[in-house]
Design an enzyme around this catalytic site. Structure first.
Site, PDB file in Angstrom:
ATOM      1  N   SER A 108     -30.644  46.161  21.294  1.00  0.00           N
ATOM      2  CA  SER A 108     -30.962  44.780  20.953  1.00  0.00           C
ATOM      3  C   SER A 108     -31.820  44.100  22.009  1.00  0.00           C
ATOM      4  CB  SER A 108     -29.662  43.985  20.774  1.00  0.00           C
ATOM      5  OG  SER A 108     -29.921  42.610  20.600  1.00  0.00           O
ATOM      6  N   TYR A 131     -37.278  40.568  18.833  1.00  0.00           N
ATOM      7  CA  TYR A 131     -37.579  39.236  18.326  1.00  0.00           C
ATOM      8  C   TYR A 131     -38.911  38.829  18.937  1.00  0.00           C
ATOM      9  CZ  TYR A 131     -32.606  38.708  17.079  1.00  0.00           C
ATOM     10  OH  TYR A 131     -31.358  38.859  16.554  1.00  0.00           O
ATOM     11  N   THR A 157     -37.000  42.318  13.889  1.00  0.00           N
ATOM     12  CA  THR A 157     -36.083  41.510  13.098  1.00  0.00           C
ATOM     13  C   THR A 157     -36.857  40.336  12.512  1.00  0.00           C
ATOM     14  OG1 THR A 157     -34.130  42.150  14.335  1.00  0.00           O
ATOM     15  CG2 THR A 157     -34.032  40.055  13.172  1.00  0.00           C
ATOM     16  N   LYS A 229     -36.694  44.787   9.809  1.00  0.00           N
ATOM     17  CA  LYS A 229     -35.269  44.583   9.535  1.00  0.00           C
ATOM     18  C   LYS A 229     -35.051  43.178   8.974  1.00  0.00           C
ATOM     19  CE  LYS A 229     -30.781  44.730  11.960  1.00  0.00           C
ATOM     20  NZ  LYS A 229     -30.422  43.291  12.039  1.00  0.00           N
ATOM     21  N   HIS A 253     -28.527  40.399   8.527  1.00  0.00           N
ATOM     22  CA  HIS A 253     -28.202  40.061   9.915  1.00  0.00           C
ATOM     23  C   HIS A 253     -26.690  40.005  10.133  1.00  0.00           C
ATOM     24  CE1 HIS A 253     -30.596  38.552  13.475  1.00  0.00           C
ATOM     25  NE2 HIS A 253     -29.359  38.427  13.923  1.00  0.00           N
TER      26      HIS A 253
END
Length: 364
Positions: A108, A131, A157, A229, A253
């Site tokens: 992440s 991100y 994402t 995603k 999510h």
């Protein structure tokens, strides 16, 4: 032993005991009414298995291939935040477990450990979840660091232009530490009169203007394949194909963003049909049993991602807990395949499941 852990769900109770309430709620909670959080799990239970008998299942082959990387089973580790809130070793323990299980870990953006630290911890195949920040140079920095550190793909994402509203975090006045991967790049110490710093931090950092045309920019700064995603509809799946996505992750999510979105398993087949198997489609959300993995594969997923159960295993028993979670799901999948008459992952087909839609059509 009476206290022996016999399924993945039991790790959740152990995690609840091990963690401070604030951290447990941070991991376990969903957005607003948590309708989608419940549905992600419940909708798997509405799918019926249709086994085939008198099939030679003396040998079961679980391995599969994702973007050219062979993994021991179609079960991967989803990107989840701040593993050091669950265990002192954080993502380093999770990565070692991924390597031991011969699967892919998605690290992440909001990890407790840096891209470089995780890369140095083991030889697991790793993807980096990204991100895009308002300052695009930060994304460039992170993507280049991931590529240099041997990560094999970027997972963008796409469903977080703003942070969803998780009421437990507000009530608990949840405070997150500095993001390890942003050290030296920007300060995220944003404070709120309401006590929690999570929503202000997210809304200060992430770029709400990110749109489909920006995929071309992202592709221009890396040679790594890009998976998108957060896809839940046929329309977005088609757009992802048009911009050259190397893979799609059907995800809401973890039900932490927009409540009352569909459970991911309920829209998986729609996305798979739109993609037409041109790229791998992965399913994220609600996987708690080997039968869930089987159902996702029957509906067209190439693999599933596991998020919260990994965190629960990590909180309860560290690296060994993560390994146990992954092994339990793998063992359950193997048993399901044997009992359903599927000697290999490739033998799992649409004819092995019946959905609500199938039942409705049979009545017409």
């Amino acid at each position: 032993m009476a206290d022996e852990i016999v399924n993945v769900n039991e790790f959740q109770a152990l995690a609840r005991q091990a963690l401070p309430k604030m951290y447990y709620d941070f991991y376990a909670g969903g957005a607003e009414d948590e309708h989608t959080l419940k549905k992600n799990v419940q909708e798997f239970q509405r799918i019926i298995l249709l086994p085939r008998v008198l099939v030679d299942v003396s040998k079961i082959a679980l391995s599969t291939n994702i973007l050219g990387y062979t993994i021991s089973a179609p079960i991967m580790i989803a990107p989840t935040s701040m593993h050091k809130l669950a265990h002192p070793e954080g993502e380093l323990a999770t990565a070692r477990a991924a390597a031991a299980c011969n699967t892919i870990m998605m690290l992440s953006f909001t990890a407790s450990c840096s891209v470089e630290e995780v890369a140095a911890s083991c030889d697991a195949v790793r993807f980096f979840q990204l991100y895009v920040c308002k300052r695009r140079d930060i994304a460039v920095n992170l993507v280049q660091r991931a590529e240099k550190s041997g990560y094999k793909a970027i997972v963008l994402t796409a469903d977080r232009p703003r942070r969803g509203r998780k009421e437990a975090d507000i009530k608990n006045k949840m405070i997150l530490p500095q993001l390890k991967n942003l050290e030296g790049l920007m300060s995220i110490e944003v404070f709120s009169d309401k006590g929690s710093n999570i929503k202000p931090n997210a809304n200060e950092i992430f770029d709400p203007s990110l749109c489909w045309r920006d995929i071309a920019w992202l592709k221009s700064i890396t040679s790594l394949p890009i998976l998108i995603k957060g896809i839940l509809t046929r329309e977005d799946a088609i757009k992802a194909m048009e911009v050259g996505a190397a893979g799609i992750i059907v995800s809401n999510h973890g039900a932490r963003q927009l409540d009352y979105t569909p459970a991911t398993i309920s829209v998986l087949e729609e996305v798979v049909q739109a993609v037409g198997r041109r790229v791998p489609v992965l399913l994220d959300g609600g996987v708690r049993r080997g039968t869930d993995v089987f159902k996702a594969l029957a509906l067209g997923a190439q693999a599933v991602l596991v998020g919260r159960p990994v965190i629960y295993g990590l909180a309860a028993k560290g690296e060994a807990g993560v390994r146990k979670v992954m092994q339990m799901l793998k063992d359950e999948l193997e048993l399901t395949m044997a009992l359903a008459g599927c000697p290999s992952v490739e033998d799992i087909s649409r004819s092995h499941v019946r959905t609500d839609r199938d039942r409705l059509q049979s009545m017409l």
